[in-house]
Write a protein that holds these residues in place. Structure first.
Motif, PDB file in Angstrom:
ATOM      1  N   ALA A 126       0.678  -1.140   0.063  1.00  0.00           N
ATOM      2  CA  ALA A 126      -0.079  -0.030  -0.219  1.00  0.00           C
ATOM      3  C   ALA A 126       0.965   1.179  -0.201  1.00  0.00           C
ATOM      4  O   ALA A 126       0.611   2.110  -0.586  1.00  0.00           O
ATOM      5  CB  ALA A 126      -0.991  -0.072   1.147  1.00  0.00           C
ATOM      6  N   LEU A 127       1.900   1.242   1.025  1.00  0.00           N
ATOM      7  CA  LEU A 127       2.764   2.337   0.791  1.00  0.00           C
ATOM      8  C   LEU A 127       3.555   2.496  -0.599  1.00  0.00           C
ATOM      9  O   LEU A 127       3.909   3.515  -1.007  1.00  0.00           O
ATOM     10  CB  LEU A 127       3.856   2.254   2.141  1.00  0.00           C
ATOM     11  N   ASN A 128       3.895   1.679  -1.074  1.00  0.00           N
ATOM     12  CA  ASN A 128       4.759   1.378  -2.446  1.00  0.00           C
ATOM     13  C   ASN A 128       3.682   1.919  -3.372  1.00  0.00           C
ATOM     14  O   ASN A 128       4.269   2.633  -4.307  1.00  0.00           O
ATOM     15  CB  ASN A 128       5.085  -0.214  -2.783  1.00  0.00           C
ATOM     16  N   ALA A 129       2.517   1.507  -3.439  1.00  0.00           N
ATOM     17  CA  ALA A 129       1.448   2.239  -4.395  1.00  0.00           C
ATOM     18  C   ALA A 129       1.346   3.761  -4.321  1.00  0.00           C
ATOM     19  O   ALA A 129       1.388   4.238  -5.305  1.00  0.00           O
ATOM     20  CB  ALA A 129       0.040   1.496  -4.196  1.00  0.00           C
ATOM     21  N   LEU A 130       1.457   4.283  -3.264  1.00  0.00           N
ATOM     22  CA  LEU A 130       1.224   5.497  -2.718  1.00  0.00           C
ATOM     23  C   LEU A 130       2.596   6.194  -3.620  1.00  0.00           C
ATOM     24  O   LEU A 130       2.730   7.169  -4.255  1.00  0.00           O
ATOM     25  CB  LEU A 130       1.481   5.748  -1.421  1.00  0.00           C
ATOM     26  N   GLY A 167      14.316  -1.670   9.041  1.00  0.00           N
ATOM     27  CA  GLY A 167      15.533  -1.438   8.300  1.00  0.00           C
ATOM     28  C   GLY A 167      15.219  -1.086   6.916  1.00  0.00           C
ATOM     29  O   GLY A 167      14.161  -1.036   6.241  1.00  0.00           O
ATOM     30  N   LYS A 168      16.593  -0.934   6.229  1.00  0.00           N
ATOM     31  CA  LYS A 168      16.349  -0.504   4.866  1.00  0.00           C
ATOM     32  C   LYS A 168      15.750  -1.734   3.804  1.00  0.00           C
ATOM     33  O   LYS A 168      15.055  -1.018   3.057  1.00  0.00           O
ATOM     34  CB  LYS A 168      18.026  -0.516   4.286  1.00  0.00           C
ATOM     35  N   ASP A 169      15.607  -2.799   4.175  1.00  0.00           N
ATOM     36  CA  ASP A 169      14.825  -3.688   2.984  1.00  0.00           C
ATOM     37  C   ASP A 169      13.339  -3.452   3.199  1.00  0.00           C
ATOM     38  O   ASP A 169      12.774  -3.507   2.262  1.00  0.00           O
ATOM     39  CB  ASP A 169      15.289  -5.294   3.950  1.00  0.00           C
ATOM     40  N   PHE A 170      12.774  -3.298   4.356  1.00  0.00           N
ATOM     41  CA  PHE A 170      11.439  -2.967   4.362  1.00  0.00           C
ATOM     42  C   PHE A 170      11.217  -1.546   4.031  1.00  0.00           C
ATOM     43  O   PHE A 170      10.168  -1.339   3.191  1.00  0.00           O
ATOM     44  CB  PHE A 170      10.837  -3.098   5.979  1.00  0.00           C
ATOM     45  N   ALA A 171      11.940  -0.559   4.373  1.00  0.00           N
ATOM     46  CA  ALA A 171      11.691   0.813   3.876  1.00  0.00           C
ATOM     47  C   ALA A 171      11.862   0.733   2.211  1.00  0.00           C
ATOM     48  O   ALA A 171      10.872   1.371   1.493  1.00  0.00           O
ATOM     49  CB  ALA A 171      12.826   1.696   4.225  1.00  0.00           C
ATOM     50  N   ARG A 172      12.695  -0.200   1.638  1.00  0.00           N
ATOM     51  CA  ARG A 172      12.744  -0.277   0.121  1.00  0.00           C
ATOM     52  C   ARG A 172      11.524  -0.801  -0.404  1.00  0.00           C
ATOM     53  O   ARG A 172      11.085  -0.343  -1.369  1.00  0.00           O
ATOM     54  CB  ARG A 172      13.819  -0.988  -0.340  1.00  0.00           C
ATOM     55  N   ALA A 173      10.833  -1.846   0.234  1.00  0.00           N
ATOM     56  CA  ALA A 173       9.730  -2.642  -0.140  1.00  0.00           C
ATOM     57  C   ALA A 173       8.615  -1.643  -0.040  1.00  0.00           C
ATOM     58  O   ALA A 173       7.644  -1.833  -0.747  1.00  0.00           O
ATOM     59  CB  ALA A 173       9.597  -3.786   0.887  1.00  0.00           C
ATOM     60  N   CYS A 174       8.600  -0.670   0.951  1.00  0.00           N
ATOM     61  CA  CYS A 174       7.803   0.310   0.946  1.00  0.00           C
ATOM     62  C   CYS A 174       7.741   1.611   0.035  1.00  0.00           C
ATOM     63  O   CYS A 174       6.923   2.434  -0.079  1.00  0.00           O
ATOM     64  CB  CYS A 174       7.428   0.976   2.323  1.00  0.00           C
ATOM     65  N   GLY A 175       8.954   1.670  -0.574  1.00  0.00           N
ATOM     66  CA  GLY A 175       9.249   3.028  -1.298  1.00  0.00           C
ATOM     67  C   GLY A 175       9.435   3.940  -0.629  1.00  0.00           C
ATOM     68  O   GLY A 175       8.970   5.400  -1.081  1.00  0.00           O
ATOM     69  N   MET A 176       9.663   3.931   0.718  1.00  0.00           N
ATOM     70  CA  MET A 176       9.726   5.085   1.618  1.00  0.00           C
ATOM     71  C   MET A 176      11.404   5.347   1.991  1.00  0.00           C
ATOM     72  O   MET A 176      12.213   4.541   2.215  1.00  0.00           O
ATOM     73  CB  MET A 176       8.827   4.938   2.996  1.00  0.00           C
ATOM     74  N   THR A 177      11.613   6.524   2.533  1.00  0.00           N
ATOM     75  CA  THR A 177      12.735   7.110   2.924  1.00  0.00           C
ATOM     76  C   THR A 177      12.938   7.221   4.336  1.00  0.00           C
ATOM     77  O   THR A 177      12.223   7.927   4.952  1.00  0.00           O
ATOM     78  CB  THR A 177      13.124   8.461   2.278  1.00  0.00           C
ATOM     79  N   LEU A 178      14.195   6.489   4.691  1.00  0.00           N
ATOM     80  CA  LEU A 178      14.292   6.697   6.185  1.00  0.00           C
ATOM     81  C   LEU A 178      14.969   7.880   6.540  1.00  0.00           C
ATOM     82  O   LEU A 178      15.755   8.223   5.937  1.00  0.00           O
ATOM     83  CB  LEU A 178      15.228   5.471   6.796  1.00  0.00           C
ATOM     84  N   LEU A 179      14.553   8.324   7.747  1.00  0.00           N
ATOM     85  CA  LEU A 179      15.262   9.766   8.166  1.00  0.00           C
ATOM     86  C   LEU A 179      15.802   9.568   9.452  1.00  0.00           C
ATOM     87  O   LEU A 179      15.421   8.678  10.158  1.00  0.00           O
ATOM     88  CB  LEU A 179      14.003  10.806   8.302  1.00  0.00           C
ATOM     89  N   PRO A 180      16.747  10.404   9.637  1.00  0.00           N
ATOM     90  CA  PRO A 180      17.432  10.269  10.846  1.00  0.00           C
ATOM     91  C   PRO A 180      16.361  10.705  12.224  1.00  0.00           C
ATOM     92  O   PRO A 180      15.162  11.055  11.802  1.00  0.00           O
ATOM     93  CB  PRO A 180      18.422  11.589  10.938  1.00  0.00           C
ATOM     94  N   GLU A 181      16.593  10.307  13.341  1.00  0.00           N
ATOM     95  CA  GLU A 181      15.702  10.657  14.620  1.00  0.00           C
ATOM     96  C   GLU A 181      15.122  12.238  14.522  1.00  0.00           C
ATOM     97  O   GLU A 181      13.868  12.449  15.299  1.00  0.00           O
ATOM     98  CB  GLU A 181      16.175  10.200  15.905  1.00  0.00           C
ATOM     99  N   GLU A 182      15.953  13.004  14.119  1.00  0.00           N
ATOM    100  CA  GLU A 182      15.193  14.380  14.080  1.00  0.00           C
ATOM    101  C   GLU A 182      15.762  15.057  12.769  1.00  0.00           C
ATOM    102  O   GLU A 182      16.829  14.814  12.278  1.00  0.00           O
ATOM    103  CB  GLU A 182      16.102  15.437  15.192  1.00  0.00           C
ATOM    104  N   ARG A 183      14.594  15.739  12.308  1.00  0.00           N
ATOM    105  CA  ARG A 183      14.993  16.408  10.981  1.00  0.00           C
ATOM    106  C   ARG A 183      14.198  17.878  10.829  1.00  0.00           C
ATOM    107  O   ARG A 183      13.041  17.793  11.133  1.00  0.00           O
ATOM    108  CB  ARG A 183      14.349  15.464   9.896  1.00  0.00           C
ATOM    109  N   LEU A 184      14.921  18.704  10.480  1.00  0.00           N
ATOM    110  CA  LEU A 184      14.500  20.164  10.129  1.00  0.00           C
ATOM    111  C   LEU A 184      13.759  20.321   8.809  1.00  0.00           C
ATOM    112  O   LEU A 184      14.776  20.097   7.869  1.00  0.00           O
ATOM    113  CB  LEU A 184      15.471  21.062  10.546  1.00  0.00           C
ATOM    114  N   LEU A 185      12.631  20.178   8.509  1.00  0.00           N
ATOM    115  CA  LEU A 185      12.221  20.528   7.040  1.00  0.00           C
ATOM    116  C   LEU A 185      11.809  21.905   6.866  1.00  0.00           C
ATOM    117  O   LEU A 185      11.699  22.740   7.808  1.00  0.00           O
ATOM    118  CB  LEU A 185      10.712  19.796   7.034  1.00  0.00           C
TER     119      LEU A 185
END
Ligand code: OKV
Ligand code: MN
Length: 241
Positions: free
Chosen positions: A62-66, A85-103
């Motif tokens: 579902a995340l990958n479809a998005l 981890g990276k394997d599941f993140a890749r399967a989702c097509g999502m980017t892992l971010l560090p624990e804090e991120r200024l957008l």
């Protein structure tokens, strides 16, 4: 033209209504967004990307479809799914971010994080966190057979439930000093996090003026998101269907 934030969905096979609600949210709301940020605790537990639970495949699809439809998806680890981890993140097509991120969204600087690092008065939790965040211990745990990991994790969750029953609500909330220190460190006027399950938008005073803290709600009986547009930051609760 909106960016969506969610956290604390706590997906598990025990709660099919939450899974259905989240899938519905992805199709009906997130699909029309500029981007989706998941600020931790997407899953109630995570013991390794090699766990073959069908729920994981369903969510990844579902995340990958998005992502395929052009909605970028980002993930910050929570205290429950910190091993994701990276394997599941890749399967989702999502980017892992560090624990804090200024957008910077629509010219507005916004600090995003899960929120557990702000709960500095919960000393037992912070001690536990330092322990399980050690790389060597995570490596060791992940190298164990899946059956052992399931058993260890089940016991840790049972122990933790007992410990939390005895803790005061104040200890489990964020420390106001930690919030101010974190905002000042980034010189940010906005912060979005989850973890405490106390949805609200707070206004507070920091060096140089006022600041705001949006807290996402947990998906216990309904969905919860923060919606950021050029003009507003809104906390929205909505039914699963
Ligand atoms: C997640 C929490 C269980 C809180 C274990 C090393 C160690 C990782 C782990 C096992 C447990 C996550 C990964 C889970 C969060 C709990 C209980 C309390 C407060 C080790 C690295 F120590 F055994 F070697 N774990 N799982 N808790 O079941 O998802 O957040 S979990
Ligand atoms: Mn959490």
């Amino acid at each position: 033209m909106a960016t969506l934030f969610v956290a604390d969905i706590h997906l598990s096979v025990q709660e099919p209504a939450i899974t259905a609600g989240f899938l519905h949210f992805l199709r009906r709301q997130a699909a029309h967004a500029d981007a989706l940020y998941i600020l931790g605790d997407l899953f109630e537990a995570w013991i390794g990307d090699d766990d073959p639970a069908p729920l994981h495949d369903e969510i990844a699809a579902a995340l990958n479809a998005l992502a395929q439809r052009g909605v970028p998806c980002f993930f910050i680890h929570g205290n429950r799914d910190f091993l994701l981890g990276k394997d599941f993140a890749r399967a989702c097509g999502m980017t892992l971010l560090p624990e804090e991120r200024l957008l910077t969204l629509y010219d507005r600087p916004i600090l995003i994080l899960h929120g557990d690092t702000l709960c500095t008065d919960d000393l037992a939790y912070q001690r536990y966190r330092r322990r399980v965040n050690q790389r060597w211990l995570q490596r060791l745990f992940l190298a164990l057979p899946l059956k052992w990991r399931l058993r260890i994790a089940g016991r840790m969750r049972a122990d933790s439930q007992r410990a939390n029953g005895a803790k005061s609500q104040t200890i489990m909330d964020v420390s106001p000093q930690a919030v101010v220190a974190t905002l000042e460190r980034y010189q940010a006027q906005w912060m979005i996090h989850g973890h405490t399950h106390r949805p609200a938008i707070h206004t507070l005073d920091i060096r140089g003026g006022s600041a705001h803290r949006a807290v996402l709600g947990a998906w216990h009986h309904q969905g919860s998101m923060v919606r950021v547009t050029r003009d507003s930051v809104e906390l929205i609760e909505f039914p699963y269907n």
